[in-house]
Every structure is written in structure tokens, then in C-alpha cells.
Write an enzyme that holds these catalytic residues in place. Structure first.
Site, PDB file in Angstrom:
ATOM      1  N   GLY A 122       0.781  -1.222   0.000  1.00 43.79           N
ATOM      2  CA  GLY A 122       0.000   0.000   0.000  1.00 43.79           C
ATOM      3  C   GLY A 122       0.816   1.277   0.000  1.00 43.79           C
ATOM      4  N   HIS A 123       2.145   1.187   0.032  1.00 41.47           N
ATOM      5  CA  HIS A 123       2.996   2.383   0.141  1.00 41.47           C
ATOM      6  C   HIS A 123       4.120   2.324  -0.865  1.00 41.47           C
ATOM      7  CE1 HIS A 123       5.577   5.444   2.134  1.00 41.47           C
ATOM      8  NE2 HIS A 123       4.425   5.879   2.610  1.00 41.47           N
ATOM      9  N   PHE A 124       4.037   2.567  -1.981  1.00 42.88           N
ATOM     10  CA  PHE A 124       2.874   2.870  -2.817  1.00 42.88           C
ATOM     11  C   PHE A 124       2.846   1.819  -3.909  1.00 42.88           C
ATOM     12  CE2 PHE A 124       4.560   6.905  -1.178  1.00 42.88           C
ATOM     13  CZ  PHE A 124       3.450   7.392  -0.509  1.00 42.88           C
ATOM     14  N   VAL A 165       7.966   2.589  -1.694  1.00 43.02           N
ATOM     15  CA  VAL A 165       8.896   3.384  -0.882  1.00 43.02           C
ATOM     16  C   VAL A 165       8.712   2.953   0.572  1.00 43.02           C
ATOM     17  CG1 VAL A 165       9.481   5.710  -0.106  1.00 43.02           C
ATOM     18  CG2 VAL A 165       8.759   5.347  -2.472  1.00 43.02           C
TER      19      VAL A 165
END
Length: 142
Positions: free
Chosen positions: A49-51, A56
Site C-alpha cells: 500500500g505504500h505505494f 517506498v
């Protein structure tokens, strides 16, 4: 002391997968300084989810990795063995570069002050010899 494995680290701090963010201790002066390593894999759960389009490592997790390394150095002191180090504060945090899958995060923490129930350390994280983050970390011992 040098070359501590994940299994040895797990005897000192309570963190476990997926939240154990150090893979190895490269060198350590108990209660003074530590150099630890985190191999950043594309399989880290936070990258989902990041990203999704540009993975990252979150800055707060880089700080957490520094804190875990510092906790190993602090909790290796005889009077703190078997205890837990909690975050007491973060000051002067700066992020300079992205940390992405495939990076090897080198974590250096120097303990500046150690008291009966607390410690303060200066942490710096590097990738390929370049500074990616730094912060002053306060530990509370419980």
C-alpha cells in the site's frame, strides 16, 4: 561484539515478523554504539500500500528500524537485560532519500546518554553510503 543474527536479536528485543526491522547486527559496543542491517525486500508487507505504483519504505519504519537497533545496544547492558525499550520521543528527524526494494539499509545508532530508566541515541540510516534519514531517539526502559 559483532555479527549477531536474527535469532540472537530476537533474544534481546521482543519484535517479530512482520515488525522486526533489522536482519543482522554488523558490530556493537554494548551500551554505546551499534551498526545493524536491514535488507529491504519487495515482499515487505508495507509495500502493498505504500505505494503500489512506486514502492517506498515509510519514513516512520526507517525510524523504527533505527530504534530497534538502538534498543539492541541498550538492552544488551547487564542492568537492562530482559526488559523492553519503548519509544519515548523522536527529535530532529530528517529524511533525505527514498528507500526502495533491493536497498540495504545500514543503521548506525550511538547512545549519547544512558540513565536508570531511559536512554538517548543519535541514529543515522544509510543506503550505499548515502544518508537517507537521521533522528535523535529517546528510549524508555520498562
Amino acid at each position: 561484539m559483532s555479527l549477531m543474527t536474527v535469532e540472537e536479536i530476537k533474544k534481546i528485543i521482543p519484535h517479530r515478523y512482520p515488525f522486526l526491522l533489522i536482519d543482522r547486527v554488523e558490530e556493537m559496543e554494548i551500551g554505546k554504539k551499534i551498526v545493524a542491517k536491514k535488507n529491504v525486500s519487495v515482499n515487505e508487507p508495507f509495500f502493498q500500500g505504500h505505494f503500489p505504483h512506486e514502492p517506498v519504505m515509510p519514513g516512520v519504519l526507517i525510524l523504527e528500524a533505527m530504534a530497534q537497533a538502538g534498543a539492541v545496544a541498550l538492552l544488551s547492558l547487564e542492568n537492562f537485560q530482559g526488559k523492553t525499550a519503548y519509544f519515548g520521543g523522536i527529535d530532529k528527524a530528517k529524511f533525505r532519500r527514498k528507500v526502495t526494494p533491493g536497498d540495504t539499509l545500514m543503521l548506525e545508532v550511538e547512545l549519547l546518554k544512558v540513565k536508570s530508566s531511559a536512554g538517548i541515541g543519535k541514529g543515522v540510516a544509510y543506503v550505499d553510503g548515502k544518508k537517507v534519514a537521521e533522528a535523535e531517539l529517546t528510549f524508555m526502559i520498562g
